[in-house]
Design an enzyme around this catalytic site. Structure first.
Site, PDB file in Angstrom:
ATOM      1  N   LYS A   1      44.781  44.941  14.000  1.00  0.00           N
ATOM      2  CA  LYS A   1      43.826  44.219  14.866  1.00  0.00           C
ATOM      3  C   LYS A   1      43.157  43.128  14.040  1.00  0.00           C
ATOM      4  O   LYS A   1      41.996  43.230  13.637  1.00  0.00           O
ATOM      5  CB  LYS A   1      42.819  45.194  15.492  1.00  0.00           C
ATOM      6  CG  LYS A   1      42.143  44.618  16.733  1.00  0.00           C
ATOM      7  CD  LYS A   1      41.491  45.683  17.558  1.00  0.00           C
ATOM      8  CE  LYS A   1      40.561  45.128  18.629  1.00  0.00           C
ATOM      9  NZ  LYS A   1      41.196  44.346  19.675  1.00  0.00           N
TER      10      LYS A   1
ATOM     11  N   ARG B   1      38.850  29.221  -3.341  1.00  0.00           N
ATOM     12  CA  ARG B   1      39.818  29.533  -2.284  1.00  0.00           C
ATOM     13  C   ARG B   1      41.151  29.858  -2.930  1.00  0.00           C
ATOM     14  O   ARG B   1      41.817  28.967  -3.463  1.00  0.00           O
ATOM     15  CB  ARG B   1      39.963  28.339  -1.333  1.00  0.00           C
ATOM     16  CG  ARG B   1      40.986  28.563  -0.221  1.00  0.00           C
ATOM     17  CD  ARG B   1      41.126  27.342   0.672  1.00  0.00           C
ATOM     18  NE  ARG B   1      42.099  27.573   1.729  1.00  0.00           N
ATOM     19  CZ  ARG B   1      43.404  27.383   1.591  1.00  0.00           C
ATOM     20  NH1 ARG B   1      43.910  26.920   0.448  1.00  0.00           N
ATOM     21  NH2 ARG B   1      44.223  27.624   2.608  1.00  0.00           N
TER      22      ARG B   1
ATOM     23  N   GLU C   1      52.919  43.167  25.806  1.00  0.00           N
ATOM     24  CA  GLU C   1      51.485  43.356  26.097  1.00  0.00           C
ATOM     25  C   GLU C   1      50.943  42.015  26.582  1.00  0.00           C
ATOM     26  O   GLU C   1      51.682  41.030  26.650  1.00  0.00           O
ATOM     27  CB  GLU C   1      50.741  43.831  24.842  1.00  0.00           C
ATOM     28  CG  GLU C   1      50.812  42.873  23.662  1.00  0.00           C
ATOM     29  CD  GLU C   1      50.109  43.402  22.409  1.00  0.00           C
ATOM     30  OE1 GLU C   1      49.248  44.274  22.517  1.00  0.00           O
ATOM     31  OE2 GLU C   1      50.438  42.903  21.309  1.00  0.00           O
TER      32      GLU C   1
ATOM     33  N   ARG D   1      41.264  53.405  14.509  1.00  0.00           N
ATOM     34  CA  ARG D   1      42.096  52.194  14.483  1.00  0.00           C
ATOM     35  C   ARG D   1      41.543  51.192  13.477  1.00  0.00           C
ATOM     36  O   ARG D   1      42.315  50.539  12.763  1.00  0.00           O
ATOM     37  CB  ARG D   1      42.179  51.572  15.890  1.00  0.00           C
ATOM     38  CG  ARG D   1      43.138  50.387  15.940  1.00  0.00           C
ATOM     39  CD  ARG D   1      43.389  49.899  17.358  1.00  0.00           C
ATOM     40  NE  ARG D   1      42.175  49.367  17.967  1.00  0.00           N
ATOM     41  CZ  ARG D   1      42.086  48.952  19.227  1.00  0.00           C
ATOM     42  NH1 ARG D   1      43.136  49.006  20.024  1.00  0.00           N
ATOM     43  NH2 ARG D   1      40.939  48.485  19.706  1.00  0.00           N
TER      44      ARG D   1
ATOM     45  N   TYR E   1      39.025  43.464  13.218  1.00  0.00           N
ATOM     46  CA  TYR E   1      37.899  43.633  14.126  1.00  0.00           C
ATOM     47  C   TYR E   1      38.123  44.785  15.088  1.00  0.00           C
ATOM     48  O   TYR E   1      39.232  45.323  15.163  1.00  0.00           O
ATOM     49  CB  TYR E   1      37.636  42.332  14.899  1.00  0.00           C
ATOM     50  CG  TYR E   1      38.619  42.021  16.009  1.00  0.00           C
ATOM     51  CD1 TYR E   1      39.939  41.676  15.733  1.00  0.00           C
ATOM     52  CD2 TYR E   1      38.238  42.082  17.343  1.00  0.00           C
ATOM     53  CE1 TYR E   1      40.839  41.395  16.758  1.00  0.00           C
ATOM     54  CE2 TYR E   1      39.130  41.797  18.370  1.00  0.00           C
ATOM     55  CZ  TYR E   1      40.428  41.458  18.062  1.00  0.00           C
ATOM     56  OH  TYR E   1      41.322  41.186  19.070  1.00  0.00           O
TER      57      TYR E   1
ATOM     58  N   HIS F   1      44.715  32.333  -2.296  1.00  0.00           N
ATOM     59  CA  HIS F   1      45.367  33.187  -1.300  1.00  0.00           C
ATOM     60  C   HIS F   1      45.356  34.653  -1.715  1.00  0.00           C
ATOM     61  O   HIS F   1      45.063  35.523  -0.910  1.00  0.00           O
ATOM     62  CB  HIS F   1      46.816  32.736  -1.064  1.00  0.00           C
ATOM     63  CG  HIS F   1      46.914  31.485  -0.246  1.00  0.00           C
ATOM     64  ND1 HIS F   1      46.461  30.266  -0.683  1.00  0.00           N
ATOM     65  CD2 HIS F   1      47.424  31.266   0.998  1.00  0.00           C
ATOM     66  CE1 HIS F   1      46.668  29.352   0.247  1.00  0.00           C
ATOM     67  NE2 HIS F   1      47.252  29.937   1.275  1.00  0.00           N
TER      68      HIS F   1
ATOM     69  N   LEU G   1      49.648  45.832  19.711  1.00  0.00           N
ATOM     70  CA  LEU G   1      48.406  46.473  19.256  1.00  0.00           C
ATOM     71  C   LEU G   1      48.287  47.831  19.968  1.00  0.00           C
ATOM     72  O   LEU G   1      48.389  47.874  21.195  1.00  0.00           O
ATOM     73  CB  LEU G   1      47.193  45.612  19.609  1.00  0.00           C
ATOM     74  CG  LEU G   1      45.910  46.242  19.073  1.00  0.00           C
ATOM     75  CD1 LEU G   1      45.737  45.909  17.600  1.00  0.00           C
ATOM     76  CD2 LEU G   1      44.713  45.823  19.870  1.00  0.00           C
TER      77      LEU G   1
HETATM   78  C1  LIG Z   1      46.821  42.006  21.829  1.00  0.00           C
HETATM   79  C2  LIG Z   1      46.029  43.116  22.430  1.00  0.00           C
HETATM   80  N1  LIG Z   1      46.674  44.143  23.026  1.00  0.00           N
HETATM   81  C3  LIG Z   1      45.997  45.162  23.601  1.00  0.00           C
HETATM   82  C4  LIG Z   1      44.605  45.192  23.605  1.00  0.00           C
HETATM   83  C5  LIG Z   1      43.878  46.342  24.250  1.00  0.00           C
HETATM   84  O1  LIG Z   1      43.295  47.198  23.306  1.00  0.00           O
HETATM   85  P1  LIG Z   1      42.004  48.067  23.671  1.00  0.00           P
HETATM   86  O2  LIG Z   1      42.376  48.864  24.885  1.00  0.00           O
HETATM   87  O3  LIG Z   1      41.795  48.948  22.499  1.00  0.00           O
HETATM   88  O4  LIG Z   1      40.900  47.125  23.934  1.00  0.00           O
HETATM   89  C6  LIG Z   1      43.901  44.155  22.989  1.00  0.00           C
HETATM   90  C7  LIG Z   1      42.436  44.175  22.959  1.00  0.00           C
HETATM   91  O5  LIG Z   1      41.804  43.353  22.349  1.00  0.00           O
HETATM   92  C8  LIG Z   1      44.627  43.100  22.385  1.00  0.00           C
HETATM   93  O6  LIG Z   1      43.987  42.072  21.785  1.00  0.00           O
END
Ligand SMILES: Cc1ncc(COP(=O)(O)O)c(C=O)c1O
Length: 293
Positions: free
Chosen positions: A152, A104, A184, A55, A36, A106, A208
């Site tokens: 993501k 279903r 993070e 991304r 997403y 995997h 991320l």
């Molecule tokens: C785990 C994680 N880290 C960092 C971010 C920040 O990313 P962005 O600045 O692209 O929204 C997000 C945003 O959803 C996230 O889910």
């Protein structure tokens, strides 16, 4: 949280969100086999479009789903959705799943099925001046996510549980710690300011790659020295300032961690400067012509 806006996009059609339907056999539903993006829109203009769609392309490549659209097609789909929802400020959520097969299994379906594409728009979260002025509380949590946090993915159960742990403690965000390093937040990137230097951890499979993180770093280079290196839990607790960033909220000050104050316990001067720089950037965007397909 405000309700989403009424119109969404599903597999080629614009429909009322309340009428949108996907199969229970969709692999996004069965396996979290999907990725997403979340992208803010200011005055009808998408912010950091290229960064978000680069991304997305990377996430899709990593899970071996063919990108259903070019950047230009994505842009046209989103522009249309923004207009159909009245323009202005909002954010767009989009999800691409591997699709649905009859059953279903995997392993990936052979032959491949059509990916499901869903896009919706919502009002931006409202954060009051009082909330920003007071700053936000965070807790720390040990990392119990999977080994590819750079994708993501919508498989966010660990992040959901962490965020709820923060909410249960009366905090806004859970800062994730692995092997003594702060990585993070559950849905944000993290920064500290220590001795006048802005520090954020390097991107890796554990993090991320945040689009707002990168925008913050480039804005900050005009304001203060920047270092990309790991941050220990001790450094976090002793920092002068702690910030978190995310696409829908730009950069927010964290003024307590695990109930102990950060620095003065108030948003710091470096954050105030960055916030102004972000406001200028948004204004510049609002002054550009709206994209016309
Ligand atoms: C785990 C994680 N880290 C960092 C971010 C920040 O990313 P962005 O600045 O692209 O929204 C997000 C945003 O959803 C996230 O889910």
């Amino acid at each position: 949280m405000a309700e989403p806006l009424p119109q969404c996009y599903l597999n080629g059609d614009y429909v009322a969100l309340s009428d949108a339907r996907i199969s229970p056999l969709d692999r996004g539903f069965l396996f979290g086999d999907s990725v997403y993006e979340v992208l803010p829109v200011f005055a009808g203009r998408m912010f950091l479009f290229r960064e978000h769609f680069d991304r997305l392309a990377r996430s899709l490549r990593e899970i071996r789903v063919e990108n259903p659209h070019t950047h230009q097609e994505w842009r046209a789909i989103l522009e249309q959705l923004i207009v159909r929802n009245g323009g202005g400020d909002m954010y767009v959520y989009l999800q691409v799943t591997r699709g649905a097969e009859f059953g279903r299994n995997h392993a990936f379906p052979v032959p491949a099925v059509k990916p499901t594409v869903f896009v919706m728009a919502s009002p931006l979260p409202v954060l009051t001046e009082e909330q920003r002025a007071a700053g936000f509380a965070a807790i720390t949590v040990q990392d119990f996510r999977w080994g590819r946090c750079d994708i993501k993915s919508t498989a966010l159960l660990a992040n959901v549980l962490m965020k709820q742990q923060a909410a249960d403690a009366g905090a806004y965000e859970a800062l994730i710690v692995r092997d003594g390093e702060v990585l993070e937040g559950s849905s944000t990137s993290v920064f500290i300011v220590a001795n006048g230097v802005l520090v954020t951890p390097p991107n890796s499979h554990r993090i991320l790659p945040g689009t707002t993180r990168d925008a913050t770093l480039s804005l900050a280079t005009n304001v203060m020295p920047v270092e990309i290196r790991s941050i220990s839990l001790d450094e976090l607790r002793a920092a002068d300032e702690v910030w978190i960033s995310a696409a829908t909220r730009d950069v927010l000050p964290v003024t307590s961690v695990d109930a102990a104050p950060i620095g003065s316990g108030k948003p710091g001067p470096a954050w105030l400067r960055l916030r102004e720089a972000f406001a200028r950037l948004r204004q510049q965007l609002a002054d550009t012509p709206v994209y016309e397909p």
